[in-house]
Write a protein that holds these residues in place. Structure first.
Motif, mmCIF file in Angstrom:
data_model
loop_
_atom_site.group_PDB
_atom_site.id
_atom_site.type_symbol
_atom_site.label_atom_id
_atom_site.label_comp_id
_atom_site.label_asym_id
_atom_site.label_seq_id
_atom_site.Cartn_x
_atom_site.Cartn_y
_atom_site.Cartn_z
ATOM 1 N N PRO A 12 45.037 27.224 50.810
ATOM 2 C CA PRO A 12 46.061 27.103 49.761
ATOM 3 C C PRO A 12 45.836 25.918 48.816
ATOM 4 C CG PRO A 12 47.019 26.659 51.922
ATOM 5 C CD PRO A 12 45.606 27.124 52.153
ATOM 6 N N ALA A 13 45.033 24.958 49.214
ATOM 7 C CA ALA A 13 44.727 23.839 48.324
ATOM 8 C C ALA A 13 43.865 24.284 47.143
ATOM 9 C CB ALA A 13 44.025 22.726 49.098
ATOM 10 N N LYS A 14 43.257 25.470 47.251
ATOM 11 C CA LYS A 14 42.394 25.993 46.186
ATOM 12 C C LYS A 14 43.055 27.141 45.429
ATOM 13 C CE LYS A 14 38.250 24.534 48.547
ATOM 14 N NZ LYS A 14 36.994 24.908 49.160
ATOM 15 N N GLN A 15 44.370 27.196 45.471
ATOM 16 C CA GLN A 15 45.125 28.300 44.870
ATOM 17 C C GLN A 15 44.793 28.499 43.390
ATOM 18 O OE1 GLN A 15 49.369 28.014 45.369
ATOM 19 N NE2 GLN A 15 49.788 29.407 43.698
ATOM 20 N N LYS A 16 44.850 27.451 42.608
ATOM 21 C CA LYS A 16 44.627 27.572 41.164
ATOM 22 C C LYS A 16 43.227 28.114 40.871
ATOM 23 C CE LYS A 16 44.682 25.009 36.846
ATOM 24 N NZ LYS A 16 44.805 23.727 36.196
ATOM 25 N N GLU A 17 42.223 27.575 41.530
ATOM 26 C CA GLU A 17 40.846 28.012 41.314
ATOM 27 C C GLU A 17 40.650 29.461 41.751
ATOM 28 O OE1 GLU A 17 41.755 25.278 42.978
ATOM 29 O OE2 GLU A 17 40.742 23.542 42.131
ATOM 30 N N PHE A 18 41.250 29.822 42.907
ATOM 31 C CA PHE A 18 41.121 31.194 43.389
ATOM 32 C C PHE A 18 41.780 32.174 42.427
ATOM 33 C CE2 PHE A 18 42.967 34.805 45.710
ATOM 34 C CZ PHE A 18 41.782 35.446 46.058
ATOM 35 N N GLU A 19 42.968 31.857 41.944
ATOM 36 C CA GLU A 19 43.661 32.769 41.039
ATOM 37 C C GLU A 19 42.841 33.000 39.768
ATOM 38 O OE1 GLU A 19 47.719 31.421 40.580
ATOM 39 O OE2 GLU A 19 48.177 31.924 42.668
ATOM 40 N N GLU A 20 42.222 31.957 39.253
ATOM 41 C CA GLU A 20 41.361 32.128 38.084
ATOM 42 C C GLU A 20 40.175 33.022 38.436
ATOM 43 O OE1 GLU A 20 38.002 30.808 37.534
ATOM 44 O OE2 GLU A 20 38.033 31.762 35.576
ATOM 45 N N ALA A 21 39.577 32.778 39.594
ATOM 46 C CA ALA A 21 38.386 33.524 40.008
ATOM 47 C C ALA A 21 38.696 34.994 40.259
ATOM 48 C CB ALA A 21 37.772 32.893 41.258
ATOM 49 N N ILE A 22 39.791 35.296 40.943
ATOM 50 C CA ILE A 22 40.082 36.694 41.268
ATOM 51 C C ILE A 22 40.396 37.495 40.006
ATOM 52 C CG2 ILE A 22 42.551 36.448 41.810
ATOM 53 C CD1 ILE A 22 42.040 38.447 44.136
#
Length: 100
Positions: A12-22
């Motif tokens: 969950p600490a990488k939420q922002k990056e993951f949302e952009e990536a997905i």
């Protein structure tokens, strides 16, 4: 029509990056696949590490054979795979009923 249900767990600490990536991965890779009809990405309120990716396909084979057997699948996994805390749980569903 087939609904691919992909349950994803990330840090969950990488939420922002993951949302952009997905979103980038779906828009630039999956959306060009044969039989792709649309998608939704949902984020859990109660479990911040959990996402549901729902993809609509014309046929089961459009996902399991055409997409997963293509080089585009490797491109997709290169974008989102580094964020996975464990392999996603994927299953396919058909519509039984809906409200309008």
């Amino acid at each position: 029509m087939i609904l691919e249900h992909c349950d994803i767990e990330i840090d969950p600490a990488k939420q922002k990056e993951f949302e952009e990536a997905i979103l980038r991965g779906v828009d630039t890779v999956i959306s060009k696949a044969k039989g792709f009809k649309g998608y939704k990405v949902n984020h859990s309120i109660e479990t911040p590490s959990r996402y549901l990716l729902l993809i609509y396909w014309d046929t089961l084979e459009n996902h399991t054979v055409d997409f997963r057997g293509s080089t585009a699948f490797a491109d997709w996994r290169a974008i989102v795979g580094p964020f996975f805390a464990k392999p996603p749980f994927v299953e396919h569903m058909t519509l039984v009923g809906k409200s309008t």
